[in-house]
Every structure is written in C-alpha cells, then in structure tokens.
Design an enzyme around this catalytic site. Structure first.
Site, PDB file in Angstrom:
ATOM      1  N   GLY A  85      -2.544   0.091   1.870  1.00 49.89           N
ATOM      2  CA  GLY A  85      -2.003   1.206   1.091  1.00 49.89           C
ATOM      3  C   GLY A  85      -1.171   2.122   1.968  1.00 49.89           C
ATOM      4  N   ARG A 106       0.158  -6.277   0.895  1.00 47.19           N
ATOM      5  CA  ARG A 106      -1.154  -6.925   1.016  1.00 47.19           C
ATOM      6  C   ARG A 106      -0.827  -8.409   1.226  1.00 47.19           C
ATOM      7  NH1 ARG A 106      -4.431  -2.215  -0.056  1.00 47.19           N
ATOM      8  NH2 ARG A 106      -3.407  -1.050  -1.666  1.00 47.19           N
ATOM      9  N   ASP A 144      -9.111   0.288   6.240  1.00 42.19           N
ATOM     10  CA  ASP A 144     -10.214  -0.594   6.578  1.00 42.19           C
ATOM     11  C   ASP A 144      -9.799  -2.074   6.640  1.00 42.19           C
ATOM     12  OD1 ASP A 144     -13.105  -0.364   6.834  1.00 42.19           O
ATOM     13  OD2 ASP A 144     -13.117  -1.712   5.105  1.00 42.19           O
ATOM     14  N   THR A 196      -4.770   6.130   5.952  1.00 45.21           N
ATOM     15  CA  THR A 196      -5.227   6.016   4.567  1.00 45.21           C
ATOM     16  C   THR A 196      -5.465   7.409   3.997  1.00 45.21           C
ATOM     17  OG1 THR A 196      -7.115   5.451   3.172  1.00 45.21           O
ATOM     18  CG2 THR A 196      -7.548   5.492   5.509  1.00 45.21           C
ATOM     19  N   ASP A 242      -7.548   8.139   1.821  1.00 42.77           N
ATOM     20  CA  ASP A 242      -8.952   8.285   1.411  1.00 42.77           C
ATOM     21  C   ASP A 242      -9.852   8.925   2.470  1.00 42.77           C
ATOM     22  OD1 ASP A 242      -8.184   7.002  -0.853  1.00 42.77           O
ATOM     23  OD2 ASP A 242      -9.159   5.090  -0.385  1.00 42.77           O
ATOM     24  N   ASP A 277     -11.573   7.461   4.693  1.00 43.84           N
ATOM     25  CA  ASP A 277     -12.869   6.764   4.706  1.00 43.84           C
ATOM     26  C   ASP A 277     -13.090   5.902   5.944  1.00 43.84           C
ATOM     27  OD1 ASP A 277     -10.917   4.974   4.063  1.00 43.84           O
ATOM     28  OD2 ASP A 277     -12.006   3.998   2.456  1.00 43.84           O
ATOM     29  N   ARG A 337     -12.060   5.211  -3.992  1.00 43.12           N
ATOM     30  CA  ARG A 337     -12.988   4.328  -4.702  1.00 43.12           C
ATOM     31  C   ARG A 337     -14.387   4.331  -4.075  1.00 43.12           C
ATOM     32  NH1 ARG A 337     -11.604   0.869  -8.444  1.00 43.12           N
ATOM     33  NH2 ARG A 337      -9.403   1.178  -8.033  1.00 43.12           N
TER      34      ARG A 337
END
Ligand code: ADP
Length: 326
Positions: A14, A75, A106, A129, A131, A133, A175
C-alpha cells in the site's frame, strides 16, 4: 569504504504519503557516500520484470512534497514463489545491485526477509504504511499525514452532524490496528472508537451505548476501524438499526482519500531521517533490519521482530477518550 557500490530501492504494498521523501533521502545519501542508486518500479514486480532505472540526484528533485510514490507500487504474487524470487535475483545480478532498500508494510518486509535469506543479499526495510502497525517503531511513514486527513474529514462531518440529531459512524483504515481510529477519535473529539484490538474481548458497541452515548449531546461521532469482525462502519450501523432503532444513523467510509495528499512535516522529516539511516545501516554492514524510530532515536529492528510481533495500542488512550467525551 563499504563493499556496497550499488543500491536498489523500491516501494511496495500500500502506498503512503512520505514514501517519496524516503526515496529522495535514500537516493541522495547513497550518492553522497559515493554509491550508485537504481530505482526499481512497481515494487517486487519491477524487480522480476526488470523495470529498473539509474537514479541521479535530480531524479528525486521536487518530490518531497508529493503524496503517493514516484516509484509506483504493486502487489506481486510471483514474488511469493521461489521461481519469482529467483528471477528477481537474476535481475539484481544483471543490474549489479549489491543491496536493497525496500519501503512498505508488513508484507513488503516479509518478502524482503525471505529474499535476503535465500540469496544472501543485504536488505534494509523502511516502515511505510498509514496504519502504523509495525512493531519496533513508534510511528510509520504516512501515519501522521493520514491521521491529519482523518481529523480534517471528521471536523467537516461534525459541522453537518451537529445540525441534526444523528449518530455518525465514520470508517477509517486499519484492518488489524486501531491507531488511526483511536488517535483520530482523540484528535477530532469524537465520542468513541471501535478498534480491532478490543473486538475479540468485548462488544464495544453495546458497551458504548449502555454507557449513555448522546445523553448530553445532539449528535455523536464514532470512528470505526475497518474490520471483518465488526463489519466496519456498515456492520456496526446495521446492528444499531436492529438493536437500538431509536437512533438516526449515518455512515461515512473515508476510504482511499486517507492515503492521499501532501505528506505532513512530521512524515517528511521522519522519512528523510529513516532514508538516511537506511544507507548508514548498510554502510555499517547491517542487514535484514527495519529502520525504526523510538523516542526520537533511530533504531535497527530485525525483520523477524518487526513482522512477528504485534504492536500494542496504548490502552490508556481508551480511558482518555471515554473521559473526555462525556
Ligand atoms: P504491505 O507491504 O503494505 O503490507 P502487501 O501485504 O500487499 O503490502 O505486501 C506487498 C508485497 O510484498 C506483496 O505483493 C508480495 O509481493 C510481497 N510479499 C508479501 N508477503 C510475502 C511473503 N510471505 N513472501 C514473499 N513476498 C511477500
């Protein structure tokens, strides 16, 4: 002088605002230290197809302020196969690339780790990212910009929400991680956040409503992290319609606009520091590490740790949100 003469750089997975600042810093720090730099387009896909171009310092001019990534991203399923990675390695050899800097989340780091182990190639990763995360770094590239975007959007929704008596569910990305939802809620003064870290432990929706949401207010805003468990904002809103039908419910999904836009000062500075640190790490013979920032200091986090460990949310913030939203 390091044995590494040529660095390949790619962005993968992403996209996140600030990736360009990182590409610029990696390129210029490498050139400053006498290395050659090659830009690899579309992540691991470009490594397999050989979409590779030498980058001079001017290739990265005028990009620090741009969102997205000039290297493009993709991707790439082939990279998950040994044949795909073999092809990627052959292209590295053909291009005389000695080491890789990969920028992504990740998945990107997992791919980098396998590739580095299989072919004994030095790889350094940068956490890119929105996120936030990734374990081992306080923040990731793109997170601060996305958080600011969410805050601005929620501010706008609040203007209309407070003109009616409504319960708004606003879905944000993340997510598996509630950083954007929780900190977005704190920053925008939302009433609550429904986050993945808690969704297996308890029913956040019923707890929120039982605690007396809207007792003293005309309208309420709740940030919901996208999630298969709760069904995201739509799933939560459907439950409210069934279980608490007296609420007038509205849903907004912020979606991809959270990824866009010019990176914030913090993201640009952090990406620049991390990009420079990636080259320092390679010159120090570090390999298979992600560059992180912990309490303002650059740290090297082994891929195995960054990938395998869950980054914990600060649960104190849930209490702060609850207390300040009465
Ligand atoms: P992100 O880096 O944002 O988490 P993805 O999970 O889509 O995004 O991963 C980006 C790319 O990294 C994938 O398309 C694939 O090429 C590569 N990748 C992810 N996981 C692996 C894996 N286990 N082995 C090899 N490559 C992987």
């Amino acid at each position: 002088m390091s044995a590494i003469k040529c660095i390949g750089i790619l962005t993968s997975g992403g996209d996140a605002p600030g990736m360009n600042a990182a590409v610029r810093a990696v390129t210029r720090t490498a050139i400053y230290n006498g290395m050659t730099v090659k830009g690899i387009y579309r992540g691991y896909k470009g490594l397999i197809t050989g979409e590779i171009e030498e980058f001079k310092t001017q290739n990265v001019s005028n990009i620090i302020q741009r969102g997205g990534t000039i290297l493009k991203t993709a991707r790439c399923m082939e990279f998950k196969t040994p044949e795909g990675r073999q092809q990627a390695y052959e292209n590295l050899r053909k291009e005389n690339i000695d080491a890789l800097v990969t920028i992504g989340g990740d998945g990107t780091l997992s791919g980098a780790r396998i590739f580095a182990q299989e072919f004994n190639v030095p790889v350094v990763g940068l956490p890119g990212t929105i996120d936030n995360d990734l374990f081992g770094t306080d923040v990731t590239i793109g997170y601060d910009t996305a958080l600011n975007t969410i805050m601005e959007c929620v501010d706008k929704i609040r203007d209309t929400a407070s003109s009616h008596e409504r319960l708004f569910f606003i879905e944000v990305m993340g997510r598996d991680a509630g950083f954007l939802a929780l900190n977005g809620a704190l920053a925008s003064g939302a009433e609550a956040a429904i986050i993945p870290e808690i969704s297996m432990e308890k029913d956040q929706l019923s707890e929120m409503i039982e605690q007396g949401l809207r007792k003293s207010k005309n309208s309420s805003i709740v940030l919901v992290a996208e999630s298969e468990v709760t069904g995201g904002a739509i799933g939560v809103a459907e439950r409210v319609k069934k279980e608490y039908p007296h609420f007038d419910v509205r849903v907004t999904i912020l979606g991809h606009l959270q990824r866009g836009g010019s990176p914030s000062a913090q993201d640009r500075i952090m990406a620049t520091r991390m990009g420079a640190a990636a080259i320092d790490a390679l010159m120090e013979d570090q390999r298979n590490v992600m560059i992180g920032i912990q309490s303002e200091q650059i740290v090297y986090v082994p891929f195995s740790k960054a990938i395998r460990n869950e980054k914990p949310i600060n649960r104190d913030l849930l209490n702060v949100l609850r207390t300040t939203s009465i």
